[in-house]
Design an enzyme around this catalytic site. Structure first.
Site, PDB file in Angstrom:
ATOM      1  N   HIS A 149       0.780  -1.235  -0.046  1.00  0.00           N
ATOM      2  CA  HIS A 149       0.091   0.103  -0.060  1.00  0.00           C
ATOM      3  C   HIS A 149       0.736   1.243   0.017  1.00  0.00           C
ATOM      4  O   HIS A 149       0.603   2.207  -0.823  1.00  0.00           O
ATOM      5  CB  HIS A 149      -0.896  -0.004   1.271  1.00  0.00           C
ATOM      6  CG  HIS A 149      -1.649   1.273   1.496  1.00  0.00           C
ATOM      7  ND1 HIS A 149      -3.011   1.168   1.482  1.00  0.00           N
ATOM      8  CD2 HIS A 149      -1.331   2.487   1.917  1.00  0.00           C
ATOM      9  CE1 HIS A 149      -3.733   2.380   1.706  1.00  0.00           C
ATOM     10  NE2 HIS A 149      -2.558   3.187   1.892  1.00  0.00           N
ATOM     11  N   GLU A 150       1.962   1.266   0.900  1.00  0.00           N
ATOM     12  CA  GLU A 150       2.867   2.501   0.737  1.00  0.00           C
ATOM     13  C   GLU A 150       3.647   2.640  -0.257  1.00  0.00           C
ATOM     14  O   GLU A 150       3.931   3.776  -0.691  1.00  0.00           O
ATOM     15  CB  GLU A 150       3.644   2.550   2.193  1.00  0.00           C
ATOM     16  CG  GLU A 150       2.880   2.303   3.385  1.00  0.00           C
ATOM     17  CD  GLU A 150       1.762   3.720   3.889  1.00  0.00           C
ATOM     18  OE1 GLU A 150       2.008   4.648   3.277  1.00  0.00           O
ATOM     19  OE2 GLU A 150       1.003   3.504   4.549  1.00  0.00           O
TER      20      GLU A 150
ATOM     21  N   HIS B 169       1.486   4.425  -2.743  1.00  0.00           N
ATOM     22  CA  HIS B 169       1.690   6.090  -2.698  1.00  0.00           C
ATOM     23  C   HIS B 169       2.808   6.674  -3.075  1.00  0.00           C
ATOM     24  O   HIS B 169       2.939   7.527  -3.756  1.00  0.00           O
ATOM     25  CB  HIS B 169       1.588   6.398  -0.781  1.00  0.00           C
ATOM     26  CG  HIS B 169       0.161   6.004  -0.480  1.00  0.00           C
ATOM     27  ND1 HIS B 169      -1.035   6.574  -1.122  1.00  0.00           N
ATOM     28  CD2 HIS B 169      -0.230   5.737   0.681  1.00  0.00           C
ATOM     29  CE1 HIS B 169      -1.857   6.532  -0.238  1.00  0.00           C
ATOM     30  NE2 HIS B 169      -1.545   5.814   0.763  1.00  0.00           N
TER      31      HIS B 169
HETATM   32 ZN   LIG Z   1      -2.596   5.074   2.439  1.00  0.00          ZN
END
Ligand SMILES: [Zn+2]
Length: 324
Positions: free
Chosen positions: A241-242, A245
């Site tokens: 997830h990170e 980003h």
């Molecule tokens: Zn996030």
């Protein structure tokens, strides 16, 4: 058996995830209940900051420019909902670079005490995290095979008791990153330690790099790695997830029902989803359920398993401009 089912079958937290569903609202109209449906309130999924309007504008301009430059800028299907839906799922998708062709060198920094003991992760855990990350971006769990792969250059076991717990935005974070960061805009630095405030992780966006290169990178809760103690967030998808980003992807709920994450082929959703609320549908447009299986939502690790074509295109576009 699809890959999602396989993943669930392999997941030790499956029973937990499904047992929680019984306490979730019975109907999608029950919005207030959904908003408070985080059964794991001891953890906060993500501390990545929200982008300013100006930053979103920069990112959207980069994406739109590439769409316009695509061979077949077939925007015919965009239509409908305001400034969100018509985005990058259009004719430009076929220009995403081929799967696995964009390899980012990766430095994995694991915090230990001043004597080099009590390290937050072992080398085996780091290797397992890298495997999960690469598998996710390769489409190995069921989503799109993105262009991205991550080559672990070095695991850095850091002797610094002061960094065994870090707060987002703290002087310790600044000192840690300033001391440890390796490479350039195209180098992924992952910092693994204990995080204050129950956070699982946070990241910087590609557009942040120019103004603050030393801050660039991904911070994760050490126990979120595969086999860690942060159940149900302990299958390594915090890292995935990170890094999403870090490649420029928003949360799926970023703009709520007005376009979600501005990616055409992820359904909009009104708010973060927790647990694994199958059938959740918080935006009644088009009848598509919420993107609970997407890595950029807030669901349990056992629930999320995919990036979409539109996300791959967006991340590829931003990487071409900002991560080279
Ligand atoms: Zn996030």
């Amino acid at each position: 058996m699809n890959k999602f089912a396989t993943k669930l079958a392999l997941s030790a937290s499956t029973v937990f995830a499904f047992s929680m569903m019984s306490s979730l609202p019975a109907t999608a109209q029950d919005y207030s209940a959904w908003d408070n449906a985080n059964q794991n309130a001891s953890f906060k999924r993500c501390g990545t900051r929200d982008l300013s309007e100006r930053e979103i504008g920069m990112i959207e301009a980069a994406v739109q420019k590439r769409i316009n430059n695509a061979k077949k800028p077939d925007h015919a299907g965009g239509g409908g909902g305001g400034n969100g839906g018509g985005g990058d799922g259009g004719g430009g998708d076929d220009t995403t670079r081929p799967a696995g062709t964009v390899v980012f060198d990766t430095y994995f920094h694991v915090m230990c005490d001043d004597n080099g003991n009590n390290c937050r992760n072992t080398q085996a855990e780091v290797d397992a995290q890298m495997a999960v990350l690469n598998n996710a971006f390769a489409g190995g769990t069921g989503g799109t095979a993105t262009p991205f792969a991550f080559n672990l250059v070095q695991t850095n076991f850091v002797k610094k008791t002061d960094w065994l717990t870090i707060s987002s935005g703290s002087s310790q974070e600044t000192a840690m990153k300033s001391t440890l960061r390796q490479g350039d805009a195209a180098t992924l630095n992952i910092y693994s330690t204990n995080l204050d405030g129950g956070l699982l992780g946070w990241a910087t966006f590609p557009t942040d790099y120019a103004s603050n290169p030393l801050r660039d990178g991904v911070v994760i809760l050490a126990e979120s790695v595969p086999g860690g103690t942060a159940a149900p967030y302990n299958e390594g998808d915090t890292g995935t997830h990170e890094v999403g980003h870090w490649l420029g992807l928003y949360h799926t709920f970023q703009s709520g029902c007005q376009g979600g994450d501005l990616v055409a082929d992820t359904a909009a959703e009104r708010s973060p989803a927790y647990g694994c609320p199958v059938g959740r549908d918080t935006c009644k447009k088009g009848g598509e359920p919420d993107p609970i299986y997407n890595f950029m939502d807030y669901t349990d690790d056992s629930c999320m398993f995919e990036f979409t074509n539109g996300q791959a295109f967006r991340a590829d576009t931003l990487s071409l401009q900002y991560r080279k």
